[in-house]
Scaffold this active site. Structure first.
Site, short mmCIF file in Angstrom:
data_model
loop_
_atom_site.label_atom_id
_atom_site.label_comp_id
_atom_site.label_asym_id
_atom_site.label_seq_id
_atom_site.Cartn_x
_atom_site.Cartn_y
_atom_site.Cartn_z
CB CYS A 167 -0.87 -0.02 1.24
SG CYS A 167 -1.95 1.41 1.39
CG ASP A 169 -0.24 3.48 5.53
OD1 ASP A 169 0.75 3.73 6.22
OD2 ASP A 169 -1.41 3.58 5.93
CG HIS A 234 -1.48 -1.68 5.69
ND1 HIS A 234 -1.91 -0.75 6.61
CD2 HIS A 234 -1.76 -1.16 4.48
CE1 HIS A 234 -2.40 0.30 5.97
NE2 HIS A 234 -2.33 0.08 4.67
CB CYS A 245 -5.65 -0.55 4.52
SG CYS A 245 -5.23 0.13 2.91
ZN LIG Z 1 -3.24 1.07 3.10
#
Ligand SMILES: [Zn+2]
Length: 510
Positions: A167, A169, A234, A245
């Protein structure tokens, strides 16, 4: 105290927003980290590489201190901004403490309506990123030599290329060297997308390019090697509904199934249908608990099919094998993996995974025990900030040498149109992190070019400018009050120039 909270303290009295978010973090402390220091439990696992952990921690400290120091310097120079020789003193201070000059125009304008700390903060963030890139080779040399899953190991498992899509992130931006202990290199690619929802067409094209090299004989041992795609979703074990997420509304199950769908039913099918059944690359689905950096590894079956219910978890392995000898621990890990593989019901697979895949899965499990202990030893069992704490957004292509948790939010994109969702998620994260505290969002637009191709560098810069302009147009509400600053940088894919800033564009708005 983190950078933003400190700068905020410098600019104005602490706001209730910050205290509320800190209180929330404290309330979210998990009851069960992988191992609790001081609980009487022994927190030293026989399979952990402590020297490697020390080297990785030294590197993490070095990088983070560059960003922490920004606030100290800005705080200091703001105290004498009305003195006569302000510009000279400030520059000297910056050079000594940060290793680079501050933009002199911003300093010279300070007498009119005070020092523009917001603009300086973005400029210093970009310059610090640049310092991290320039020093990467020297600062990473130690841990790079000790990384267990290097190119040779990956080849021994049967893979010439490992294409990882975590991701976007920030908490996953160190996933390759830290969480997976896979050595970043020319044939390990990290392409991050919100929710790990990678672009199937881009992947088909990347896979096809490597196939051409493999089939043309340009690749040593090409006939026995394959391409591996890993999707990394995640979740947060201690705050499952709040710090999971964002792209999947913090819904663990949705994050798993969406990534699986893309791997199995989109990427594999796309390649099988276009190039013939059996052409599809191997795939692996991994979940990361971002509180502990522990893994959930989903096991492929004999046909390479992955299943949301057939997996094992490394936090459990850590607890089950801590205190065992290396041999006994390895044997136990192999048993746990075999048990997970042989499970019936919803997890039922069709035959056993390939031996190369098993070798890789066992190595990932073992290597992750070191990362679990890294978080136990160096971050007291779980990260102090379990949520977002990125310094900036990187949009475009990854700066390959920069891979560290929460250093930046990364949106992989070629044009802003296709990356809209990833950018919106990133900007929303920074609305809370920075804008809520009066700090602008620094956005680095970065693209790679191939120095062997004529005019490729110019085209990469032109693309960077187009993306920068599109970002400024899309978030014009932030650009007008100076709350979004863009910079453009380019890197040579073949290893020459790295993260060179296009100077006329650094800083953007002032
Ligand atoms: Zn994420």
């Amino acid at each position: 105290m983190d950078t933003r909270k400190r700068l905020q303290a410098l600019q104005r009295a602490a706001s209730p927003v910050a205290s509320a978010s800190m209180a929330l973090d404290a309330a979210a402390v998990p009851d069960h980290p992988a191992c609790m220091i001081g609980s009487g439990q022994r927190c030293e696992h026989a399979l952990v590489d402590r020297d490697l952990n020390r080297l990785l921690f030294d590197y993490e400290q070095k990088v983070r201190s560059r960003f922490t120091r920004i606030v100290d310097v800005l705080k200091r120079i703001s105290t004498y901004q009305h003195d006569e020789n302000f510009t000279e003193r400030a520059q000297q201070h910056a050079r000594e403490q940060l290793g680079f000059d501050l933009p002199s125009q911003v300093l010279e304008d300070a007498w009119v309506c005070g020092l523009d700390l917001s603009a300086l903060h973005s400029r210093c963030t970009f310059s610090s990123l640049k310092s991290c890139v320039e020093n990467a080779q020297a600062e990473q040399a130690g841990w790079r030599q000790r990384m267990p899953l290097d190119e040779n190991f990956l080849r021994s498992c049967g893979y010439h290329t490992v294409d990882i899509s975590p991701c976007s992130d920030g908490r996953l931006q160190g996933v390759s060297p830290y969480v997976l202990r896979i050595l970043p290199g020319p044939n390990v690619w990290v392409k991050a997308y919100a929710g790990a929802l990678f672009d199937v067409e881009v992947d088909v094209s990347d896979w096809a390019q490597r196939e051409v090299e493999r089939l043309s004989g340009a690749m040593v041992d090409g006939e026995r090697l394959n391409y591996l795609k890993i999707a990394v979703y995640h979740f947060s074990s201690s705050s499952p509904n709040g710090q999971g997420c964002a792209a999947h509304g913090s819904n663990d199950r949705q994050a798993t199934e969406a990534a699986l769908q893309r791997l199995q039913h989109e990427l594999r099918e796309a390649i099988d249908r276009t190039f013939g059944a059996g052409a599809a690359p191997d795939v692996l689905l991994i979940g990361v608990d971002t509180d502990l950096d522990a893994l959930r590894i989903h096991l492929p079956d004999g046909f390479g099919e992955v299943n949301p219910h057939r997996y094992f978890e490394t936090a459990q392995i850590y607890r089950d094998t801590v205190g065992l000898s290396p041999e006994a621990a390895r044997a136990r890990i192999a048993e746990i993996v075999a048990d997970a593989e042989g499970m019936g019901g919803w997890g039922q697979g069709n035959g056993s995974m390939r031996e190369g895949m098993r070798r890789l899965v066992l190595a990932l499990a073992e290597a992750n025990l070191s990362q679990i202990e890294y978080v136990i030893k160096h971050h007291t069992g779980r990260y102090a900030t379990i949520g977002h704490d990125e310094e900036c957004i990187v949009a475009g292509e990854a700066v390959r040498v920069l891979q560290l948790r929460n250093l930046f939010y990364f949106a992989h994109l070629d044009t802003i149109e296709e990356g809209t969702n990833d950018m919106d998620v990133g900007i929303n994260i920074f609305r809370k992190l920075n804008i809520a505290h009066g700090l602008p969002v620094p956005v680095l637009v970065h693209f790679e070019y191939d120095a062997r191709i004529p005019e490729a560098r110019e085209r990469a810069i032109a693309r960077g400018r187009r993306v920068r302009d599109a970002i400024q147009a899309r978030y014009s509400d932030l650009v007008a009050p100076g709350l979004l600053n863009c910079a453009i940088a380019v890197s040579d894919r073949t290893g020459g120039e790295c993260c060179a800033f296009v100077t006329d564009d650094v800083g953007g708005h002032h």
